[in-house]
Design an enzyme around this catalytic site. Structure first.
Site, PDB file in Angstrom:
ATOM      1  N   ALA A 142       0.809  -1.221   0.000  1.00 11.85           N
ATOM      2  CA  ALA A 142       0.000   0.000   0.000  1.00 11.85           C
ATOM      3  C   ALA A 142       0.843   1.273   0.000  1.00 11.85           C
ATOM      4  O   ALA A 142       0.500   2.252  -0.665  1.00 11.85           O
ATOM      5  CB  ALA A 142      -0.933  -0.005   1.224  1.00 11.85           C
ATOM      6  N   CYS A 187      19.848   2.594  -2.300  1.00 15.40           N
ATOM      7  CA  CYS A 187      18.528   2.588  -2.916  1.00 15.40           C
ATOM      8  C   CYS A 187      17.567   1.544  -2.373  1.00 15.40           C
ATOM      9  O   CYS A 187      16.384   1.758  -2.329  1.00 15.40           O
ATOM     10  CB  CYS A 187      18.657   2.434  -4.413  1.00 15.40           C
ATOM     11  SG  CYS A 187      19.117   3.986  -5.186  1.00 15.40           S
TER      12      CYS A 187
END
Ligand SMILES: *Cc1c(COP(=O)(O)O)cnc(C)c1O
Length: 391
Positions: free
Chosen positions: A202, A328
């Site tokens: 989500a 990252c």
């Protein structure tokens, strides 16, 4: 314009205010347990969960009963890979994945390897693409799973998922895809793409953190996996534990917003991203774009600025939030395995920046980021030259 400017939407996204609106009442008066079958509080919670399940299913072209709610994509991936390995371990011990996967996939594969499974990690080309032919060649009679991500979280490259899915289906091998970055950004259809399991989260699509879902095919070619969390039998026995009702309802709202807004939003984001890359390319000599130039997420830009350390650059422009090639994808900073996999050398990896645009990114923020990044890059290069003269 409000500072700092947020351009790190691959790490997480701001929760859409319309999502918050759905969640708040479910923490105040609507606090029931969706497993309470005997009263109004439980019924309301269950209705919210089921509505969300239908929205999330619809976003990926699935049936509601094929969706298992989890705590996020990391858990979904763990359930998919370990759950399948446990269910199919007697049929074979071989798993196929790719070098540019998220650590959630690679680390699970590493654990399965320690448990006796064999893992083939396919390499990618210079733009981050897995060759479907390589998948085909890697599959043996012992292969029980192929896991290839839909879109990469660092360079945005979109995999030929449909072709890979077709190969797996023809060979009778289950296919899982980590669609965490793709869901809500590009159209997905588990049937058309021959996907058997799909993970999503989500908080990468303007919903709350700590909620995700795993799609597990249960209609045709239904797939059996073993639960990794027991107790209570929630989620058809696949993931026990009281459901995060507000989070799930927010996820559902985020999914339905994405479904209706994706087409327009992706076009807008693509235009802003091109403006960013064009602005930076014009201002910074030698800047290179990483990843595929057309098969890529609309909101991603990953660039290498030769001679400029990305962490130093970020320190020099604290009012623009981006991320560097050193951090990252994981909690522990190390040179990006994705950038290394597409052939960048260590220096280039450490000179790389990832931009992630989002629903709330404004054009003036892009222009501001272009200005700040270019100024900082030029200043760092000048500083280096002066140092060289001084020595
Ligand atoms: C963020 C991300 C994950 C992990 O998702 P969580 O919900 O934070 O656990 C996995 N895969 C990809 C590609 C991601 O971008």
């Amino acid at each position: 314009m409000k500072l700092p400017v947020y351009l790190d939407n691959h790490a997480t996204t701001r929760v859409d205010p319309r999502v918050i609106e759905v969640m708040v009442p479910l923490m105040s008066e609507g606090y029931g347990n969706s497993a309470s079958r005997q009263h109004e509080f439980g019924w309301r919670a269950e209705a919210e969960v089921e509505r969300a399940r239908a929205s999330v299913a619809s976003l990926v072209g699935a049936q509601p009963e094929e969706i298992v709610f989890t705590s996020g994509a990391t858990e979904s991936i763990n359930l998919a890979l370990k759950g399948l390995a446990e269910a199919r371990g007697s049929r074979g011990n071989h798993i196929v994945t790719a070098a540019t996967e998220h650590k959630a996939v690679l680390d699970v594969c590493a654990r399965l390897e320690r448990m006796g499974f064999r893992v083939t990690t396919l390499s990618v080309d210079g733009e981050g693409l897995v060759d479907p032919e390589d998948v085909k060649k890697a599959i043996t009679s012992a292969t029980i799973l192929v896991s290839i991500m839909t879109a990469n979280n660092e360079i945005g490259t979109i995999a030929p998922v449909e072709e890979i899915g077709a190969i797996c289906r023809a060979k009778g091998v289950p296919f899982h895809t980590d669609a965490t970055q793709a869901a809500g950004k590009i159209p997905l259809d588990v049937d058309a793409m021959h996907i058997d399991m799909l993970s999503l989260s989500a908080h990468k699509m303007y919903g709350p953190k700590g909620v995700g879902a795993l799609y597990v095919r249960s209609s045709a070619n239904s797939l059996k996996i073993e639960p990794q969390i027991d107790g209570g039998g929630h989620e058809r026995g696949l993931r026990s534990g009281t459901l995060n009702v507000p989070g799930i309802a927010g996820f559902g709202k985020a999914a339905s917003l994405a479904a209706t807004e994706m087409r327009f939003e992706s076009r807008q984001l693509g235009m802003l991203r091109d403006r960013l890359v064009e602005g930076l390319s014009a201002a910074v000599d030698g800047l290179r774009v990483n990843g595929h130039l057309t098969r890529r997420l609309p909101h991603n830009a990953n660039v290498t600025i030769p001679g400029v350390n990305a962490d130093a650059l970020m320190m020099a422009m604290k009012d623009v939030a981006v991320s560097s090639g050193s951090a990252c994808s994981s909690a522990t900073p190390e040179p990006s395995h994705v950038l290394q996999a597409i052939g960048l050398g260590r220096e280039e990896v450490l000179s790389s920046l990832r931009f992630g645009l989002g629903r709330f990114t404004a054009e003036e923020e892009i222009d501001y980021a272009v200005r700040r990044v270019s100024e900082a890059a030029v200043a760092i290069r000048q500083g280096r030259r002066q140092m060289q003269f001084a020595h």
